[in-house]
Structures are given as C-alpha cells and as structure tokens.
Scaffold this motif. Structure first.
Motif, PDB file in Angstrom:
ATOM      1  N   THR A 134      16.035   2.954   3.859  1.00  0.00           N
ATOM      2  CA  THR A 134      17.973   3.191   3.520  1.00  0.00           C
ATOM      3  C   THR A 134      18.118   2.348   5.515  1.00  0.00           C
ATOM      4  OG1 THR A 134      17.960   5.149   2.799  1.00  0.00           O
ATOM      5  CG2 THR A 134      19.762   4.220   3.823  1.00  0.00           C
ATOM      6  N   ASP A 135      18.881   1.105   5.338  1.00  0.00           N
ATOM      7  CA  ASP A 135      19.507   0.692   6.448  1.00  0.00           C
ATOM      8  C   ASP A 135      18.528   0.065   7.388  1.00  0.00           C
ATOM      9  OD1 ASP A 135      21.729   0.755   8.363  1.00  0.00           O
ATOM     10  OD2 ASP A 135      21.611   2.474   9.284  1.00  0.00           O
ATOM     11  N   GLN A 136      17.381  -0.365   6.609  1.00  0.00           N
ATOM     12  CA  GLN A 136      16.386  -0.782   7.224  1.00  0.00           C
ATOM     13  C   GLN A 136      16.483  -1.826   5.800  1.00  0.00           C
ATOM     14  OE1 GLN A 136      13.094   0.458  10.542  1.00  0.00           O
ATOM     15  NE2 GLN A 136      13.009   1.106   8.174  1.00  0.00           N
ATOM     16  N   ALA A 137      16.259  -3.478   6.606  1.00  0.00           N
ATOM     17  CA  ALA A 137      16.169  -4.569   5.852  1.00  0.00           C
ATOM     18  C   ALA A 137      15.053  -4.990   4.679  1.00  0.00           C
ATOM     19  CB  ALA A 137      17.114  -5.857   6.109  1.00  0.00           C
ATOM     20  N   VAL A 138      13.631  -4.851   5.992  1.00  0.00           N
ATOM     21  CA  VAL A 138      12.450  -5.109   5.434  1.00  0.00           C
ATOM     22  C   VAL A 138      11.936  -3.523   5.190  1.00  0.00           C
ATOM     23  CG1 VAL A 138      10.484  -6.440   5.756  1.00  0.00           C
ATOM     24  CG2 VAL A 138      12.686  -7.617   6.819  1.00  0.00           C
ATOM     25  N   SER A 139      11.881  -3.770   3.681  1.00  0.00           N
ATOM     26  CA  SER A 139      11.332  -2.065   4.038  1.00  0.00           C
ATOM     27  C   SER A 139      10.857  -1.768   2.418  1.00  0.00           C
ATOM     28  CB  SER A 139      11.909  -1.378   4.549  1.00  0.00           C
ATOM     29  OG  SER A 139      12.919  -1.074   4.019  1.00  0.00           O
ATOM     30  N   PHE A 140       9.377  -1.283   2.396  1.00  0.00           N
ATOM     31  CA  PHE A 140       9.083  -1.176   1.628  1.00  0.00           C
ATOM     32  C   PHE A 140       8.670   0.442   1.067  1.00  0.00           C
ATOM     33  CE2 PHE A 140       5.404  -0.415  -1.775  1.00  0.00           C
ATOM     34  CZ  PHE A 140       5.613  -1.366  -2.124  1.00  0.00           C
ATOM     35  N   CYS A 141       9.099   0.977  -0.210  1.00  0.00           N
ATOM     36  CA  CYS A 141       9.485   2.274   0.133  1.00  0.00           C
ATOM     37  C   CYS A 141       8.807   2.770  -1.453  1.00  0.00           C
ATOM     38  CB  CYS A 141       9.871   3.469  -0.819  1.00  0.00           C
ATOM     39  SG  CYS A 141      11.417   3.781   1.306  1.00  0.00           S
ATOM     40  N   LEU A 142       7.826   3.674  -1.924  1.00  0.00           N
ATOM     41  CA  LEU A 142       7.562   3.127  -3.046  1.00  0.00           C
ATOM     42  C   LEU A 142       6.689   5.578  -3.516  1.00  0.00           C
ATOM     43  CD1 LEU A 142       3.516   1.980  -4.580  1.00  0.00           C
ATOM     44  CD2 LEU A 142       3.799   4.248  -4.993  1.00  0.00           C
ATOM     45  N   TYR A 143       7.114   5.912  -4.937  1.00  0.00           N
ATOM     46  CA  TYR A 143       6.672   6.772  -5.664  1.00  0.00           C
ATOM     47  C   TYR A 143       5.663   6.651  -5.917  1.00  0.00           C
ATOM     48  CZ  TYR A 143      10.368  10.049  -4.174  1.00  0.00           C
ATOM     49  OH  TYR A 143      11.280  11.303  -3.497  1.00  0.00           O
ATOM     50  N   VAL A 144       4.131   7.490  -6.653  1.00  0.00           N
ATOM     51  CA  VAL A 144       3.521   7.212  -7.448  1.00  0.00           C
ATOM     52  C   VAL A 144       4.204   8.777  -8.360  1.00  0.00           C
ATOM     53  CG1 VAL A 144       1.167   8.090  -8.137  1.00  0.00           C
ATOM     54  CG2 VAL A 144       1.482   6.892  -5.111  1.00  0.00           C
ATOM     55  N   HIS A 145       3.916   8.361  -9.618  1.00  0.00           N
ATOM     56  CA  HIS A 145       4.566   8.862 -10.782  1.00  0.00           C
ATOM     57  C   HIS A 145       3.231   9.619 -11.492  1.00  0.00           C
ATOM     58  CE1 HIS A 145       7.523   9.367 -14.184  1.00  0.00           C
ATOM     59  NE2 HIS A 145       7.525  10.705 -13.928  1.00  0.00           N
ATOM     60  N   HIS A 146       3.155  10.830 -11.575  1.00  0.00           N
ATOM     61  CA  HIS A 146       2.274  11.062 -12.206  1.00  0.00           C
ATOM     62  C   HIS A 146       2.021  11.339 -13.610  1.00  0.00           C
ATOM     63  CE1 HIS A 146      -0.464  13.055  -8.729  1.00  0.00           C
ATOM     64  NE2 HIS A 146       0.773  12.678  -8.179  1.00  0.00           N
ATOM     65  N   THR A 147       1.855  10.538 -15.081  1.00  0.00           N
ATOM     66  CA  THR A 147       1.747   9.762 -15.338  1.00  0.00           C
ATOM     67  C   THR A 147       0.463  10.158 -16.600  1.00  0.00           C
ATOM     68  OG1 THR A 147       2.285   8.250 -15.471  1.00  0.00           O
ATOM     69  CG2 THR A 147       4.034   8.574 -15.347  1.00  0.00           C
ATOM     70  N   ASP A 148      -0.608  10.632 -15.903  1.00  0.00           N
ATOM     71  CA  ASP A 148      -1.494  10.490 -17.025  1.00  0.00           C
ATOM     72  C   ASP A 148      -2.566  11.619 -16.888  1.00  0.00           C
ATOM     73  OD1 ASP A 148      -4.281   9.696 -17.961  1.00  0.00           O
ATOM     74  OD2 ASP A 148      -3.996   7.878 -16.679  1.00  0.00           O
ATOM     75  N   ALA A 149      -1.786  12.299 -18.161  1.00  0.00           N
ATOM     76  CA  ALA A 149      -2.996  13.679 -18.558  1.00  0.00           C
ATOM     77  C   ALA A 149      -3.826  13.628 -19.166  1.00  0.00           C
ATOM     78  CB  ALA A 149      -1.373  14.425 -19.336  1.00  0.00           C
ATOM     79  N   VAL A 191       8.395   2.108  -8.286  1.00  0.00           N
ATOM     80  CA  VAL A 191       7.702   3.483  -9.230  1.00  0.00           C
ATOM     81  C   VAL A 191       6.296   3.550  -9.780  1.00  0.00           C
ATOM     82  CG1 VAL A 191       7.336   5.473 -10.142  1.00  0.00           C
ATOM     83  CG2 VAL A 191       9.958   4.748  -9.081  1.00  0.00           C
ATOM     84  N   VAL A 192       4.614   4.024  -9.158  1.00  0.00           N
ATOM     85  CA  VAL A 192       3.512   3.726  -9.724  1.00  0.00           C
ATOM     86  C   VAL A 192       3.125   4.534 -11.031  1.00  0.00           C
ATOM     87  CG1 VAL A 192       1.468   4.308  -9.853  1.00  0.00           C
ATOM     88  CG2 VAL A 192       3.228   2.914  -7.829  1.00  0.00           C
ATOM     89  N   ASP A 193       3.612   3.833 -12.292  1.00  0.00           N
ATOM     90  CA  ASP A 193       3.238   5.248 -13.257  1.00  0.00           C
ATOM     91  C   ASP A 193       1.360   4.795 -14.095  1.00  0.00           C
ATOM     92  OD1 ASP A 193       2.757   5.216 -16.231  1.00  0.00           O
ATOM     93  OD2 ASP A 193       3.913   4.623 -17.066  1.00  0.00           O
ATOM     94  N   MET A 194       0.893   5.856 -12.975  1.00  0.00           N
ATOM     95  CA  MET A 194      -0.217   5.711 -13.354  1.00  0.00           C
ATOM     96  C   MET A 194      -1.322   5.462 -14.395  1.00  0.00           C
ATOM     97  SD  MET A 194      -1.158   9.654 -10.504  1.00  0.00           S
ATOM     98  CE  MET A 194      -2.706   9.479 -10.486  1.00  0.00           C
ATOM     99  N   LYS A 195      -0.282   5.717 -15.542  1.00  0.00           N
ATOM    100  CA  LYS A 195      -1.513   5.414 -16.821  1.00  0.00           C
ATOM    101  C   LYS A 195      -1.275   3.890 -16.794  1.00  0.00           C
ATOM    102  CE  LYS A 195      -1.306   6.922 -22.104  1.00  0.00           C
ATOM    103  NZ  LYS A 195      -1.668   8.675 -22.416  1.00  0.00           N
ATOM    104  N   GLN A 196      -0.230   3.167 -16.316  1.00  0.00           N
ATOM    105  CA  GLN A 196      -0.273   1.918 -17.007  1.00  0.00           C
ATOM    106  C   GLN A 196      -0.811   1.326 -16.029  1.00  0.00           C
ATOM    107  OE1 GLN A 196       0.996   0.671 -19.800  1.00  0.00           O
ATOM    108  NE2 GLN A 196       1.134   2.700 -20.379  1.00  0.00           N
ATOM    109  N   ASP A 197      -0.582   1.795 -14.892  1.00  0.00           N
ATOM    110  CA  ASP A 197      -0.850   0.677 -13.760  1.00  0.00           C
ATOM    111  C   ASP A 197      -2.436   0.649 -12.845  1.00  0.00           C
ATOM    112  OD1 ASP A 197       1.977  -1.034 -13.492  1.00  0.00           O
ATOM    113  OD2 ASP A 197       2.589   1.044 -12.315  1.00  0.00           O
TER     114      ASP A 197
END
Lengths: 332, 332
Positions: A272-287, A316-322
């Motif tokens: 937020t409030d930083q033009a050049v930035s990268f955020c990523l969530y690992v989403h646990h989707t792989d039972a 957002v990382v989809d663990m099963k797909q990505d």
C-alpha cells in the motif's frame, strides 16, 4: 569456439552480466507451472532489476520478506514448533511429576492435543515457556538441532525440514540471484528457526525475524551466557510484523510473501502506498499433495487476506494448479 | 603491456583475487601509525581470512560489531543525539508554552544544560520522549536528515557527520573488503542512526542496532504508518548489547569495537570463551585534536573496561599515538 565462449564469459563476468544472461536462458522457477502466477513474479523481478526501467530499484532497496509457517513449509496438522513443544513435554515429563495432574500438560501427555489446546492462547504460551525457556541460547540451539535430526512428521513421516516447498526454495534463490535480500518474518520463534534456515532456505540467522522470549546476560563459571527467560518479549504476528520489519530491517520491503491473515499487515505495509511492490499469498488448495484450508482454518486461516488480495490485485498462488511439486525430491 | 595488465585483471577478477591482491600492495589502514595496534588488527584479519590457516573463519561467521558514540564518531561535550534533542526542544517550544516553567525543559530553553541534566536519567528520558516520539517513522527520518544537513557542532563548527573517525572508516572498509559483515550496536537511538549510517559508514539500516522506543501500526487515510510512541522499548547498553546482538544477529561476533564501560559486555561476549576473536577499545587520549577522557568521565566513561582490556590482552587504541588524523579531511 571454446575460446570464444570463455571470452564471452570473462567479459560478462567482469561487466556483471553473468546473472541476467544465465537467467534468461534457464527457467529460474522450474517447479512453477507456466501461467499468470509465475508470469507476475518474473515480470516484477525483471522490471525492478533492469537498468533504465522506470521501475528499476537499486540493489540495496531490494528487500523481500517471507512468512515461514504455511508459506515456506507446511503447518498442518499443527505448527511444527508446537509439535516440537509436545515432544519436549514428553522428554521433560520425568522431571515434572506435577504435569500428570496439571493442564495443559496432563492432556498432552495422554496424547490429547485437542483437550490440551482447549485452554487457548494461554495454554499454548504455558507449554512454550515450559519447553523453550530455562536454558541458554546455545543449549536451546542444540535441542532444536537434535530434534530436527530425528523427528518425523506424524502423517508424511518425513523430516520436517523436508516439508519445505520446492517452488518457494526456487523463488528464494531466484530473488537472491537478482540482488534481493531475503528475510523471514514469522510468528514462529526466532531461535527455533535460526539453527536451520541458512542450510534449508539459504537465509542466514541475521535475516530471520520471529517471536521471541526475553533473555538475560550472565557470567557462569567465567563464561558469558544468555539465559532464556519464561517471559514473552515480542509476538511477531499481524501488526507485529510491520513493527518488527521496521525494528530489524529499518526499510520497507518491496516484496512480501505470506499465506494467512497473520501476514496481512506485512503485505499492506509492503504494497500500500508503494508504487513498485509485489505481494503474494500462498493459498493451500491441494488436499492430495498437501492440505486444503483457508477461511475457516484455526491454523493459517486466510479470510480477510483473500479478500484484500482480490481487491488489491495481489498474486495468489493456487498450490494445486501452480505448483508442479510441493516438496523437494528426497535426496537420501 | 596494456593487454597483459588487462589479462591479469580479468583473471584476477574472475578468480576472486582482486581484493586480497590489492590489499597486499596498498596499505589498507593509511591513517593508522605503524605499531602494535595496527599490527594486531592486520594479523587478526589475515589469520581469519587465509584459507588453510588454523584460525580461518568461514565468511558467514565473520561478524564484527561496533559501538557508535565515541567509537565511530565523537561524543563530547555531550552525545550528539542529546544535542539534537536540545535543538528539537527549541524548535518545538512554541507548541509547548508549559515548558517555560517545567523542568528539564525550562533549563534547556535557557541554555543551561547542566541544570537540565541534574534530573539524571529520568530527565534525559523525558527530553528524548518529548522530542523523538509522536511522529511517524517516515516523519522522524526526515527530521533527523534535515537536522544533520544544517546542524553544526558547538566547538568544532563541523557538521556532525564529519566528526566521524577517519581511521575507523578505513577499518570498517578493510574488514568488509575481507568478507566481514559490519554492524553498529549502539546505546543511541536506532532510528536516529539509520538515516545516515549507510552513506557515512557504509553500514545499511538492517545492520544498525540501537536503543528503541515502541511503535504502533496504524492506517491513516488508507495508508499504513508506524507511529512512534513515548515509551522505551529497549535500552541497548551494557548487558543490553549482547542481548540485542543475539536478538538481531543470532550469532556471536568474532570482533567487537567499543570505547566505554557500556561496551564491556559486548566485548566479553565476543572475546571470552571464543578462541578466534578480536576486541578493541578506542581510548580517547588526544585533548588537542579531539578530547581526552576515560575513568571519571560521565560521558563514555572507560574504567572497568580499561582494566579488563589489560587483563585479557585486548587491543587499546591510543588515539594520540596511533592515529595520524582524527576526522576526514573536509571535502567541500
């Protein structure tokens, strides 16, 4: 031909081209399936490291912060540090006959984790203090190291340090190859992580931030020691993460990686409030290959963060797909 | 001839010889007079960085910690951060009419530092909180940066950042050229130092440890900020130094540099019970070019530390004898 290649290599090395030249040829993220997720990472790294790009970031500002539990390694069926604490309770029980009748220890000794944790945060804190404090920092380091050398995960039967995510190991290495300094910013114990993060993640102790208990400086038999006290010093979760990042690093990260609502403030602070930035969530989707959980999980719950990721265009990382694989192929 | 030199340079660079090759030729510490002090430094660096030496230390363990006030820059007639606080009191006074009648502010506004400090540690803390807190971390960084750009030392009339010790700048650079990671571990405020240590000492914010006040995470107008609270978080002096070193770095240094009894525990932590280690005290002995003070000084007192240095064979710099110059030649 050979001489030409050697010359190119020498010139490239001297001029500092070697890194980018190599990364253009080989896939830096071989365990990531091609697609938007992988592409978003590569685009961010490319634009921030290309001289002349409007989004170029000088090397000293390339700070990337990673949560640990659920982001770099698994966290089910319970945080691995809690499993460590439970093993310690069993080990220390002979010295504590009173635990047989005292909760949460009594339930833990009977193998009833659920009953033990019914006491909530207070019960967890009590277990942590009883199993993590009262020793010196050097002794605790040995205890953790010895435990990791033999302990196995209850369901996968793997050593815990082999339940790290192969795609994230590649991501860490890729960022570092491009001049990023990688930090861990975890709710887990700082001295529980430091004994092994350098070997497993390539992250040295001085780049590991976590929750901590207080220590006391003492001279024992003429030798200085730091004694670990049963008193919480800092809880590195939620609002604690940007606070700790400022305290330890003193700069805002330009990239942040998490998997739960406990990481939300770290991602806000970064993106937020930083033009050049990268955020990523690992989403646990792989039972099948790992675990699948998000909004309602008591461990690593990802609810508000998932909404915020959508609103803000975070990856957002989809663990099963990505991810092609979850864990490193065991090399034993 | 030119081609031969270029070839040698290329080969040297590729094989990683450039650093050592150059340092064998040029004097890495030109502002240090030849003698035991200089020799002790060079011997330590040489033995810890020479492959095959029994005292060789792998690069990741080459951690060196430096006190700041009195070790890297001057600290008389008062810690420079206190002079900053006094300037801030004058600047903020119009917003605090009550200060005219309230100690220690009333005395400070009359220019009577001695009367103001009669209240001891409590008075200093009150001045620090009134002048350092209540703003965001970004605002405070700007306040410090702006002050340093114009403020002049009361007697030398130099900018404060030009009152750093030239021989110590060379020492920092020499250690880094030999793979050491250099950290500041100071009783001074962590956020008072970080805005300028990278430019002045080559030490990035994430390698600066100091005293701190608590901060709070807040969203203001949709933007995250960290607000500095008027509450002490950690006092990084005496026993606090090894505690903070463990907390921030997570390894024991192999070299430590200080100038006062406040650094004694850091030096003990580094040089007791570690076979390969180096400890150095800067002894202020030069009343003509800087200041001369030790056992009885209320600022930077060096009493027990001087005895311990003698007992343990630590290096003691005699500023008058060992240093050719004190401050960098002004380059304006």
């Amino acid at each position: 031909m050979r001489r030409t290649l050697l010359t190119a290599f020498l010139v490239g090395t001297v001029l500092g081209f070697a890194g980018p030249a190599i990364s253009q040829v080989a896939d830096p993220l071989p365990s990531w399936n091609d697609g938007d997720t992988k592409q978003s990472i590569i685009e961010f790294v490319s634009k921030t490291t290309t001289q002349g790009s409007t989004d170029f970031v000088p090397i000293e500002k390339r700070i990337a912060t990673f949560d640990n539990d659920g982001t770099l390694w698994s966290e089910q069926p319970a945080y691995f540090q809690l499993l460590f604490a439970v093993d310690r309770v069993h080990e220390l029980a002979p010295q504590h006959p009173e635990w047989k009748e005292k909760e949460p220890f009594a339930s833990l000794l009977k193998g009833d984790m659920k009953a033990a944790l019914a006491g909530g945060e207070h019960a967890i804190l009590e277990v942590v203090m009883a199993t993590h404090a009262g020793n010196t920092t050097a002794e605790f380091k040995k205890i953790v190291t010895d435990w990791l050398a033999t302990a196995k995960h209850p369901t996968t039967k793997r050593p815990y340090t082999e339940m790290v995510f192969q795609p994230m190991l590649e991501l860490l290495a890729y960022l570092r190859a491009n001049g990023f300094k990688t930090f861990i910013v975890s709710g887990g114990g700082i001295e529980f992580m430091r004994p092994w993060t350098e070997k497993v993640y390539g992250i040295p102790p001085e780049q590991v931030i976590g929750s901590s208990i207080k220590t006391e400086y003492e001279i024992r038999d003429g030798k200085p020691v730091l004694v670990r006290l049963p008193e919480l010093d800092f809880f590195d979760d939620k609002e604690g993460k940007p606070i700790a990042i400022n305290q330890y690093i003193g700069r805002r990260p330009i990239a942040a990686f998490g998997n739960s609502d406990g990481d939300l403030q770290m991602l806000q602070w970064t993106c937020t409030d930083q033009a050049v930035s990268f955020c990523l969530y690992v989403h646990h989707t792989d039972a099948d290959r790992e675990w699948a959980y998000d909004r309602k999980s008591s461990i690593g719950g990802l609810d508000k963060g998932l909404d915020e990721a959508g609103k803000n265009g975070w990856t957002v990382v989809d663990m099963k797909q990505d991810w092609k694989v979850i864990y490193p192929v065991a090399n034993r």
